[in-house]
Enzyme design. Sequence first.
Site, PDB file in Angstrom:
ATOM      1  N   SER A   1       0.847  -1.247  -0.016  1.00 37.13           N
ATOM      2  CA  SER A   1      -0.097  -0.035  -0.020  1.00 37.13           C
ATOM      3  C   SER A   1       0.913   1.192   0.146  1.00 37.13           C
ATOM      4  O   SER A   1       2.295   0.926  -0.006  1.00 37.13           O
ATOM      5  CB  SER A   1      -1.089   0.125   1.289  1.00 37.13           C
TER       6      SER A   1
ATOM      7  N   HIS B   1      -1.166  -9.997  -7.320  1.00 32.53           N
ATOM      8  CA  HIS B   1      -0.795  -8.947  -7.958  1.00 32.53           C
ATOM      9  C   HIS B   1      -0.633  -7.612  -6.842  1.00 32.53           C
ATOM     10  O   HIS B   1      -0.577  -6.596  -7.079  1.00 32.53           O
ATOM     11  CB  HIS B   1      -1.910  -8.582  -8.730  1.00 32.53           C
TER      12      HIS B   1
END
Length: 386
Positions: A290, A312
């Site tokens: 993130s 992914h």
Amino acid sequence: MKDVIRTEKLPIKLWLKENEMEEGALEQARNLANLPFAFKHIAIMPDTHQGYGMPIGAILATKGAVIPNAVGVDIGCGMCSLRTNLTHIETPKLKEIMSIIRKTVPVGFNRHETPQDEVWMPVKKENLPIVEQEYKSALYQVGTLGGGNHFIEIQNGSDGYIWIMIHSGSRNIGFTVANHYNDIAKEKNRALGEKVPKDLAFIPEDSEYFDLYWNEMHYCIDFALANRKLMMERTKLAFTEILPEVEFADFINKPHNFATWEEHFGESVIVHRKGATRARKGEWGMIPGSQGTRSFLVKGKGNAESFESCSHGAGRVMSRTQARKTLDLEEERKMLTDQGVLHAIRHRGDLDEAPSSYKDIDEVMANQEALVDVQVSLQPLAVIKG
């Protein structure tokens, strides 16, 4: 792998524990495993979460049919990375670079005010009715970021270099192609009396629409790459305007929403990867965390059981709505600021992309040690989100 479900027609092989999957994603995986044309088994990556019809972070191999929703509405969505020769970048310079990028790369629903040079567009070779219909509009959208989890990120690599990573897809042209052929698939399935689970309408290989969808899908995959390349070019120009001595190398591109013919277990099959990255032995890939956690450049191990695939990204741990309602804006901002990240969390509406809305990337990576080898870890320095 971490778990196997054997209650359905085909096994479901998991790179996380069954009890770690949300119920909606688990139900979708079971639906895939019971499709009459599904092949061998279903593979579920550790970043999985519920999608439309098929879980994000899933791999489905089929014989004789393609499923538009198993590719997804953002056809060809993926990531690219580029290494600079910089080993350090001062924060004031980084802010200047990010300011230029924001002026030259439209984000969210925005697009360019003028059409971009057609040299950036993939060559049209096949019968592409929807692409033809959307082509002029796409000239305004090539080189734009879009929204959701798409990003441009400047990163500090464990190899000592500054990297650029971009995540984006095929914009409205891919969305329109996906919905057009999903609607056709639903209509034809109903007419033939086919009973398929919600959002898993399929196009048989012997249908007149199979080649049409296949050709348009692959054009959209090429467009998504062109889109990322143009954004990367604008990002490079931002760097060179502020730091003229900068050089670039080692471009890597990986889509994670696509279908393609491949050989697996001795047979030729259509492999659908939805939110999953191909990871053949020695093949480079990217797995982002993130905007508050590390990302990774990896090489695939060619694991047959995952259909030579890996995750992914980190994967969501809560929905966008839940994140906006429950996360604390100041806490999320402070977490990123304390790490020195020039982040994109400014308002409560941005909390759907806050670090706490994602799974622990280190746990995700640990769950797929048999799928990839980490080559470079990348710490975020500055982020632009859609």
